[in-house]
Design an enzyme around this catalytic site. Structure first.
Site, PDB file in Angstrom:
ATOM      1  N   SER A  51       0.822  -1.212   0.000  1.00 16.43           N
ATOM      2  CA  SER A  51       0.000   0.000   0.000  1.00 16.43           C
ATOM      3  C   SER A  51       0.861   1.269   0.000  1.00 16.43           C
ATOM      4  O   SER A  51       0.467   2.280  -0.595  1.00 16.43           O
ATOM      5  CB  SER A  51      -0.936  -0.008   1.208  1.00 16.43           C
ATOM      6  OG  SER A  51      -0.198  -0.123   2.405  1.00 16.43           O
TER       7      SER A  51
ATOM      8  N   ASP B 110      10.840   0.452  -1.805  1.00 16.78           N
ATOM      9  CA  ASP B 110       9.875  -0.542  -1.304  1.00 16.78           C
ATOM     10  C   ASP B 110       9.504  -0.241   0.144  1.00 16.78           C
ATOM     11  O   ASP B 110      10.234   0.461   0.852  1.00 16.78           O
ATOM     12  CB  ASP B 110      10.461  -1.960  -1.420  1.00 16.78           C
ATOM     13  CG  ASP B 110       9.394  -3.048  -1.369  1.00 16.78           C
ATOM     14  OD1 ASP B 110       8.192  -2.730  -1.225  1.00 16.78           O
ATOM     15  OD2 ASP B 110       9.776  -4.229  -1.480  1.00 16.78           O
TER      16      ASP B 110
ATOM     17  N   GLY C  39       4.640  -9.054   3.939  1.00 15.84           N
ATOM     18  CA  GLY C  39       3.232  -8.976   4.339  1.00 15.84           C
ATOM     19  C   GLY C  39       2.299  -9.030   3.135  1.00 15.84           C
ATOM     20  O   GLY C  39       1.156  -9.471   3.240  1.00 15.84           O
TER      21      GLY C  39
ATOM     22  N   GLU D 162      10.744  -9.301  -4.360  1.00 10.02           N
ATOM     23  CA  GLU D 162      11.286  -8.086  -3.732  1.00 10.02           C
ATOM     24  C   GLU D 162      12.775  -8.256  -3.444  1.00 10.02           C
ATOM     25  O   GLU D 162      13.577  -7.350  -3.671  1.00 10.02           O
ATOM     26  CB  GLU D 162      10.524  -7.781  -2.438  1.00 10.02           C
ATOM     27  CG  GLU D 162       9.100  -7.312  -2.705  1.00 10.02           C
ATOM     28  CD  GLU D 162       8.247  -7.171  -1.452  1.00 10.02           C
ATOM     29  OE1 GLU D 162       7.227  -6.501  -1.533  1.00 10.02           O
ATOM     30  OE2 GLU D 162       8.608  -7.717  -0.395  1.00 10.02           O
TER      31      GLU D 162
ATOM     32  N   LYS E 243       6.313   1.209  11.746  1.00  6.95           N
ATOM     33  CA  LYS E 243       7.137   0.086  11.278  1.00  6.95           C
ATOM     34  C   LYS E 243       8.520   0.043  11.930  1.00  6.95           C
ATOM     35  O   LYS E 243       9.240  -0.943  11.793  1.00  6.95           O
ATOM     36  CB  LYS E 243       7.315   0.167   9.749  1.00  6.95           C
ATOM     37  CG  LYS E 243       6.026   0.297   8.943  1.00  6.95           C
ATOM     38  CD  LYS E 243       5.220  -0.960   8.970  1.00  6.95           C
ATOM     39  CE  LYS E 243       3.959  -0.912   8.137  1.00  6.95           C
ATOM     40  NZ  LYS E 243       4.137  -0.844   6.709  1.00  6.95           N
TER      41      LYS E 243
HETATM   42  C1  5RP Z   1       5.011  -6.900   0.434  1.00  5.81           C
HETATM   43  C2  5RP Z   1       5.856  -6.160   1.393  1.00  5.81           C
HETATM   44  C3  5RP Z   1       5.456  -4.782   1.749  1.00  5.81           C
HETATM   45  O1  5RP Z   1       6.494  -3.917   1.439  1.00  5.81           O
HETATM   46  C4  5RP Z   1       5.136  -4.723   3.211  1.00  5.81           C
HETATM   47  O2  5RP Z   1       4.176  -5.711   3.509  1.00  5.81           O
HETATM   48  C5  5RP Z   1       4.610  -3.348   3.618  1.00  5.81           C
HETATM   49  O3  5RP Z   1       3.381  -3.140   3.008  1.00  5.81           O
HETATM   50  P1  5RP Z   1       2.516  -1.851   3.280  1.00  5.81           P
HETATM   51  O4  5RP Z   1       3.219  -0.721   2.626  1.00  5.81           O
HETATM   52  O5  5RP Z   1       1.186  -2.170   2.640  1.00  5.81           O
HETATM   53  O6  5RP Z   1       2.397  -1.673   4.764  1.00  5.81           O
HETATM   54  O7  5RP Z   1       6.855  -6.630   1.873  1.00  5.81           O
HETATM   55  O8  5RP Z   1       5.417  -8.220   0.269  1.00  5.81           O
END
Ligand code: 5RP
Length: 234
Positions: free
Chosen positions: A41, A92, A107, A114, A132
C-alpha cells in the site's frame, strides 16, 4: 529531518503518512534510469507519484504482478529483471525496520521478487510510516515463502526455534504467491541477529525466501512521522 507537511502539528492518518513518504521517494529516482519498484500500500502511493515523472524515466522493474499492473495502468513501462543488469535504486515498503536498516518484509506475499529486485539495485530506499520502526525484528509475523511439500517440516523447524508457524490463507485456502508457492507466517521470534537468522533459514530445504532482509537491507528509510518525513540513513 525534512518536513513536507504544510501543517506540521496536524495529526496525519496512516494513509496520509504513506502518501507523504511515497512522494518523498521521488527524490531518489534517477532521471533516465529504470527504477526498482516494490509492493504494498505504501509503494502504491509511490507508483501514483511516479506517474508524474514517467516521461523522465525509462521505466520500472517490478516486484509483483500487482505492482506491474498498477505501473502499466499509469503508462509506466515495465522491464523484465533479466533484461536489466543493475538498477540505481529500489523503492519498497517494509513490515518492520530496525535502527540498522534490517527489515521484515512479505506482508504482501511478494518477498521473493522483492529480494531479487533489491539484490540487483545499488540502493534500497525503504518507505514506511513510523509504526514500522522497531528495536528488534520479530513482532510482525515473519513471512517465509515455502515450496508446499516442505511446509510441515519448515513449520516444525520454526517450532524448535520457539516460534509458532501457520500457513497463510486466502478465502480459506493456502494463499498462492506470484511464484506458485505458499507462505508460512511465524510469530514468537526475536530476531536479534538478522544476518545470521537469514543465513540459517535460507538454507533449509524447501524455503524459497525468508522475509528477513539483512543481506539486502535498506540504505535509506523515509519514515512518515507526525512531524513530517524523517530520513534515516544506515
Ligand atoms: C510486500 C511487502 C510490503 O512492502 C510490506 O508488507 C509493507 O506493506 P505496506 O506498505 O502495505 O504496509 O513486503 O510483500
Amino acid at each position: 529531518m525534512t518536513n513536507l507537511n504544510s501543517q506540521p502539528n496536524t495529526v496525519l492518518s496512516q494513509d496520509e503518512l504513506k502518501t507523504l513518504v511515497g512522494q518523498a521517494a521521488l527524490q531518489y529516482v534517477v532521471p533516465g534510469d529504470i527504477v526498482g519498484v516494490g509492493t504494498g500500500s505504501t509503494v502504491n502511493k509511490f507508483i501514483d507519484a511516479l506517474a508524474a515523472m514517467k516521461g523522465q524515466i525509462k521505466g520500472a522493474v517490478s516486484s509483483s504482478v500487482a505492482s506491474t499492473e498498477r505501473l502499466l495502468a499509469l503508462g509506466i513501462p515495465v522491464f523484465d529483471s533479466n533484461d536489466v543488469d543493475e538498477l540505481s535504486v529500489y523503492i519498497d515498503g517494509a513490515d518492520e525496520i530496525d535502527g540498522h536498516g534490517n527489515m521484515v518484509k512479505g506482508g504482501g506475499a511478494a518477498l521473493t521478487r522483492e529480494k531479487i529486485v533489491a539484490a540487483q539495485s545499488r540502493k534500497f530506499v525503504c518507505i514506511a510510516d513510523e509504526s514500522k520502526l522497531v528495536q528488534t525484528l520479530g513482532k510482525f509475523p515473519l513471512p517465509v515463502e515455502v515450496i508446499p511439500m516442505a511446509a510441515k517440516r519448515v513449520m516444525r523447524q520454526f517450532s524448535a526455534m520457539g516460534g509458532q508457524a501457520q500457513i497463510r490463507l486466502k478465502d480459506g485456502q493456502p494463499l498462492v504467491t506470484d511464484n506458485g508457492q505458499i507462505i508460512v507466517d511465524v510469530t514468537g521470534l526475536q530476531i536479534a541477529d538478522p544476518l545470521a537468522f537469514e543465513s540459517q533459514v535460507s538454507q533449509w530445504p524447501g524455503v524459497v525466501t525468508v522475509g528477513v532482509f539483512a543481506f539486502q537491507k535498506a540504505q535509506v528509510c523515509l519514515l512518515g512521522t507526525v512531524s513530517g518525513v524523517k530520513t534515516l540513513t544506515f
